[in-house]
Design an enzyme around this catalytic site. Structure first.
Site, PDB file in Angstrom:
ATOM      1  N   GLY A   1       0.728  -1.164   0.084  1.00  0.00           N
ATOM      2  CA  GLY A   1       0.030   0.138   0.168  1.00  0.00           C
ATOM      3  C   GLY A   1       0.797   1.237  -0.101  1.00  0.00           C
TER       4      GLY A   1
ATOM      5  N   GLY B   1      -0.036   4.525  -0.842  1.00  0.00           N
ATOM      6  CA  GLY B   1      -0.823   5.683  -1.096  1.00  0.00           C
ATOM      7  C   GLY B   1       0.009   6.973  -0.326  1.00  0.00           C
TER       8      GLY B   1
ATOM      9  N   ASP C   1       2.416  -2.416  -4.392  1.00  0.00           N
ATOM     10  CA  ASP C   1       1.085  -1.869  -4.656  1.00  0.00           C
ATOM     11  C   ASP C   1       0.514  -2.191  -5.740  1.00  0.00           C
ATOM     12  OD1 ASP C   1      -0.390   1.083  -3.497  1.00  0.00           O
ATOM     13  OD2 ASP C   1      -0.559   0.767  -5.571  1.00  0.00           O
TER      14      ASP C   1
ATOM     15  N   ASN D   1      -6.543   2.627   9.376  1.00  0.00           N
ATOM     16  CA  ASN D   1      -7.663   3.110  10.344  1.00  0.00           C
ATOM     17  C   ASN D   1      -8.758   2.022  10.625  1.00  0.00           C
ATOM     18  OD1 ASN D   1      -6.768   5.577  11.202  1.00  0.00           O
ATOM     19  ND2 ASN D   1      -7.644   6.765   9.776  1.00  0.00           N
TER      20      ASN D   1
ATOM     21  N   LYS E   1      -6.408   4.894  18.603  1.00  0.00           N
ATOM     22  CA  LYS E   1      -6.603   5.673  17.517  1.00  0.00           C
ATOM     23  C   LYS E   1      -8.013   6.169  17.351  1.00  0.00           C
ATOM     24  CE  LYS E   1      -4.921   7.805  13.800  1.00  0.00           C
ATOM     25  NZ  LYS E   1      -6.078   8.009  12.767  1.00  0.00           N
TER      26      LYS E   1
ATOM     27  N   GLU F   1     -10.322  14.069  17.695  1.00  0.00           N
ATOM     28  CA  GLU F   1     -10.288  15.089  16.296  1.00  0.00           C
ATOM     29  C   GLU F   1     -11.330  15.708  15.758  1.00  0.00           C
ATOM     30  OE1 GLU F   1      -7.239  13.226  13.622  1.00  0.00           O
ATOM     31  OE2 GLU F   1      -8.836  13.290  12.082  1.00  0.00           O
ATOM     32  N   TYR F   2     -12.606  14.730  15.619  1.00  0.00           N
ATOM     33  CA  TYR F   2     -13.872  15.491  14.980  1.00  0.00           C
ATOM     34  C   TYR F   2     -14.238  16.593  16.012  1.00  0.00           C
ATOM     35  CZ  TYR F   2     -14.561  11.333  11.814  1.00  0.00           C
ATOM     36  OH  TYR F   2     -14.704  10.404  10.912  1.00  0.00           O
TER      37      TYR F   2
HETATM   38  O1  LIG Z   1      -4.449  11.115  12.861  1.00  0.00           O
HETATM   39  C1  LIG Z   1      -4.640  11.351  11.678  1.00  0.00           C
HETATM   40  O2  LIG Z   1      -3.334  11.303  10.908  1.00  0.00           O
HETATM   41  C2  LIG Z   1      -5.979  11.331  11.183  1.00  0.00           C
HETATM   42  O3  LIG Z   1      -6.605  11.093  12.073  1.00  0.00           O
HETATM   43  C3  LIG Z   1      -6.261  10.285  10.015  1.00  0.00           C
HETATM   44  O4  LIG Z   1      -5.727   9.324  10.195  1.00  0.00           O
HETATM   45  C4  LIG Z   1      -7.649  10.381   9.753  1.00  0.00           C
HETATM   46  O5  LIG Z   1      -8.260   9.439   9.783  1.00  0.00           O
HETATM   47  C5  LIG Z   1      -7.842  10.872   7.982  1.00  0.00           C
HETATM   48  O6  LIG Z   1      -7.182  11.641   7.867  1.00  0.00           O
HETATM   49  C6  LIG Z   1      -9.448  11.127   7.734  1.00  0.00           C
HETATM   50  O7  LIG Z   1     -10.192  10.364   8.593  1.00  0.00           O
HETATM   51  P1  LIG Z   1     -11.647  10.892   8.633  1.00  0.00           P
HETATM   52  O8  LIG Z   1     -12.072  10.633   7.290  1.00  0.00           O
HETATM   53  O9  LIG Z   1     -12.632  10.035   9.319  1.00  0.00           O
HETATM   54  O10 LIG Z   1     -12.088  12.257   8.779  1.00  0.00           O
END
Ligand SMILES: O=C(O)[C@H](O)[C@@H](O)[C@H](O)[C@H](O)COP(=O)(O)O
Length: 335
Positions: free
Chosen positions: A7, A9, A30, A94, A187, A194-195
């Site tokens: 992977g 990306g 990949d 994730n 995580k 984070e949200y």
């Molecule tokens: O810690 C991080 O680097 C971010 O949390 C990252 O892992 C995140 O998951 C995505 O950039 C978008 O996540 P969403 O699509 O859920 O907003």
């Protein structure tokens, strides 16, 4: 040491670059041959098939899978068939932590060791390093310590919290959080937070953006709650400057505020964004966990639901609100 990466990306490719810069050997695969070629040109060993990928790795192999959560199971099934007892499979995407618990059990039946590693840092990780939240077998985690150490940010200029006993890997930016699933559990909560933090900045800056609505007051319109004091909302606030200001010494200074300042400096009106905010699952899973536990999480819940609304998922609900208001009061929508 040697690591295989599947992977390539935005995350996987930059992690390989950081590992190679730190002196590690990387074997890469990949679905896109171009992505493999690009990293091979930078010094990695490129593989054009999973078979060639596994064959290029020394047992016990360490295979890091960095693909979207939805395709991890398929990739694990493919690569598992090629691995040998003692090999370690790492999921750095994730994934949902409950999937990790299942995968760790399934792979253990074949003598394979599975680690779940929540990896934070996004596109900035190449330079800043990646914050790693690790779950799984202790011996496997310890054997990969040189990899985690290189990927992590290191202590940098952030001293440990005052009074904290010196030592441990947390202050280097990586941590073995517990058994299978613990890394992605941590995580998941990180992303739930984070949200919430993102929503808090978004709402606060929006209120400041609208601090001038008294200049265009529509209080004559009977279907709109009148602005009682238009004179209280006469401010054209310099949002980018305020973000910049708060970065210095304020209570809400943080990396997300730094990024808010970047975004508002690059594009004050954010015209290139539609405002439809995607979500990859972590916010939802955080709420599931909170409900399972009976743990209140009103802020994190609201911020996840706000994302659904941003995509128009509340359209019918809003129409029904209008319809009910019309039903009981004859109130028509403002055109
Ligand atoms: O810690 C991080 O680097 C971010 O949390 C990252 O892992 C995140 O998951 C995505 O950039 C978008 O996540 P969403 O699509 O859920 O907003």
């Amino acid at each position: 040491m040697q690591l295989g990466m599947i992977g390539l990306g935005r995350m996987g490719a930059n992690m390989v670059r950081r590992l190679m810069k730190g002196g590690h050997d990387c074997v890469v695969f990949d679905a896109s041959p171009d992505a493999v070629q690009a990293l091979a040109a930078e010094g990695a060993t490129g593989a054009d098939s999973l078979q060639a990928f596994v064959a290029a790795l020394q047992p016990p192999r360490a295979v890091w899978v960095m693909v979207p959560a939805g395709v991890v199971d398929g990739m694990v099934a493919e690569v598992k068939a090629l691995l040998e007892p003692g090999d370690i499979l790492i999921d750095g995407g994730n994934s949902y932590y409950i999937d990790d618990i299942r995968r760790a059990e399934e792979l253990a039946r074949d003598g394979l060791r599975y680690l779940d590693v929540g990896t934070s840092g996004g596109v900035w990780g190449l330079e800043r390093g990646y914050c790693l939240m690790i779950g799984g077998d202790t011996a496997a985690v310890q054997s990969l310590d040189p990899i985690f150490k290189t990927l992590a940010p290191g202590q940098g200029d952030i001293p440990p919290a005052p009074g904290r006993a010196a030592g441990g890997t947390a202050e280097q930016g990586y941590l073995h959080c517990g058994p299978a699933g613990a890394g992605h559990f941590v995580k998941m909560i990180h992303n739930g937070i984070e949200y919430g933090m993102m929503a808090a900045f978004a709402e606060g800056f929006n209120i400041m953006k609208r601090a001038n609505i008294g200049k265009n007051d529509h209080s004559h319109d009977a279907e709109t709650t009148p602005l009682r004091h238009p004179e209280h909302y006469q401010y054209d606030l310099p949002l980018a400057d305020i973000a910049e200001l708060w970065r210095r010494g304020s209570v809400v200074a943080s990396w997300l505020l730094d990024l808010t300042a970047n975004a508002l400096t690059e594009s004050p009106a954010l015209e290139e964004f539609s405002g439809k905010v995607s979500d990859s699952g972590e916010g939802r899973w955080t709420i599931h966990a909170a409900i399972d536990q009976g743990t209140p999480a009103p802020v994190l819940s609201a911020s996840a639901f706000q994302r659904f609304a941003s995509r128009g998922e509340d359209e019918f609900a809003c129409k029904l609100l209008s319809a009910l208001r019309y039903q009981f009061g004859g109130h028509r929508e403002k055109k």
